[in-house]
Write an enzyme that holds these catalytic residues in place. Structure first.
Site, mmCIF file in Angstrom:
data_model
loop_
_atom_site.group_PDB
_atom_site.id
_atom_site.type_symbol
_atom_site.label_atom_id
_atom_site.label_comp_id
_atom_site.label_asym_id
_atom_site.label_seq_id
_atom_site.Cartn_x
_atom_site.Cartn_y
_atom_site.Cartn_z
ATOM 1 C CG ASP A 94 -31.617 -1.949 -35.459
ATOM 2 O OD1 ASP A 94 -31.534 -0.638 -35.681
ATOM 3 O OD2 ASP A 94 -32.176 -2.622 -36.310
ATOM 4 C CG ASP A 96 -37.263 1.215 -36.121
ATOM 5 O OD1 ASP A 96 -38.300 1.588 -36.301
ATOM 6 O OD2 ASP A 96 -36.455 1.710 -35.362
#
Length: 317
Positions: A94, A96
């Site tokens: 991922d 963020d």
């Protein structure tokens, strides 16, 4: 069956001691597991392995919880897994609040005075309190009118790479692994971040711009969310001829959960409580090099990180 407990702390604050490793070994023994060898340092005072044998299926999270409890409030992460196959050949990460320290959409919102409002929606979506897809549409609509120059300014001035990220990606690639940045955020960010860190590929949502080059308030459908992240994991496994056990996934939000649960090792990185509870393992204190130690890499095997990340991000624009 041989398992391994990896204990790791923040390398910026090395607090792991031999006494802690002895207490951890005793906690493992109390779970009807037999430590096989003395603890093995992967990096002095930062990370160590404890291999142990068990005659039956062992609850890896339960053992990790017992080891953490034996260490009191020490800032030590514990990852327990089967020793066989711990070094992975595919990483899905991922972006963020995982590979970078910010939520990109919140930083865009700050440029128009809407950060508090949008960040509250982001937080609820990442906790799993509301569905990701409609939450994303709502937030993107509030950004209507922002131009590309603003996005580039946010990347250059507001975005910081999470410590250990470059070492994680570049070390795994140097040992033959494939690495993919997969985000529920936007490709205008992942294209820059993936290049700066060194990922092989990236996937994210596409923002729509109007004829004047400003955000239209819309995002290309279908939205890359929880199910799409899982589909990406399965796609890259098939593409590279890998089994699920050969994969590593890392993330912090509810939209990462399906991907984390399906990977051979799914790691919640400084994650929301629901995510941390469901993932195979959790990192609350260490940086992203903890994922290298979890795979049995020693510190001297790391491909060194480079400095000057702000300049490198600007160079990618």
């Amino acid at each position: 069956m041989t398992h391994v407990a990896t204990l790791v702390c923040d390398p910026a604050m090395p607090v792991l001691t031999g006494a802690m490793l002895r207490r951890a070994s005793e906690a493992i023994t109390a779970q009807s597991c037999a430590p096989r060898d003395p603890p093995y340092w992967l990096a002095q005072d930062v990370a160590a392995d404890i291999f142990f044998e068990t005659g039956s299926a062992v609850g890896t999270k339960a053992v990790a919880d017992e080891v953490r409890a034996s260490l009191g409030n020490a800032a030590i992460d514990v990852i327990v897994q089967k020793a066989e196959g711990r070094r992975k050949r595919l990483l899905l990460a991922d972006m963020d609040s995982t590979m970078i320290g910010q939520e990109c959409i919140d930083e865009l919102a700050a440029e128009i005075g809407k950060k508090a409002h949008i960040a509250a929606i982001t937080e609820r979506a990442m906790r799993g309190d509301i569905a990701f897809e409609p939450a994303l549409r709502e937030r993107v609509a509030l950004l209507k009118g922002l131009d590309r120059a603003t996005i580039h300014r946010v990347i250059a001035r507001k975005i910081s790479l999470t410590p250990g990220g470059r070492a994680l990606v570049r070390t795994m690639r140097a040992h033959g692994a494939q690495t993919v940045l997969v985000s529920g955020g936007f490709s205008v960010f992942t294209s820059v971040i993936a290049a700066a860190i060194g990922f092989d590929e990236h996937r994210a949502n596409e923002l729509l711009f109007d004829e004047e080059g400003k955000l239209s308030g819309l995002v290309v459908e279908p939205i890359l969310g929880k199910s799409a992240k899982l589909a990406a994991l399965e796609h890259f496994q098939e593409k590279h001829g890998l089994t699920a056990t050969e994969t590593l996934a890392v993330g912090d939000g509810a939209n990462d959960l399906a991907m984390l649960e399906a990977a051979g090792l799914g790691v919640a990185f400084r994650a929301k409580p629901r995510v941390a509870a469901a993932a195979h393992a959790r990192i609350d204190h260490g940086d992203l090099t903890a994922l290298l130690y979890a795979q049995g890499y020693k510190r001297e095997e790391f491909v060194a990180e480079q400095t000057g990340q702000a300049e490198e991000l600007r160079a990618e624009l």
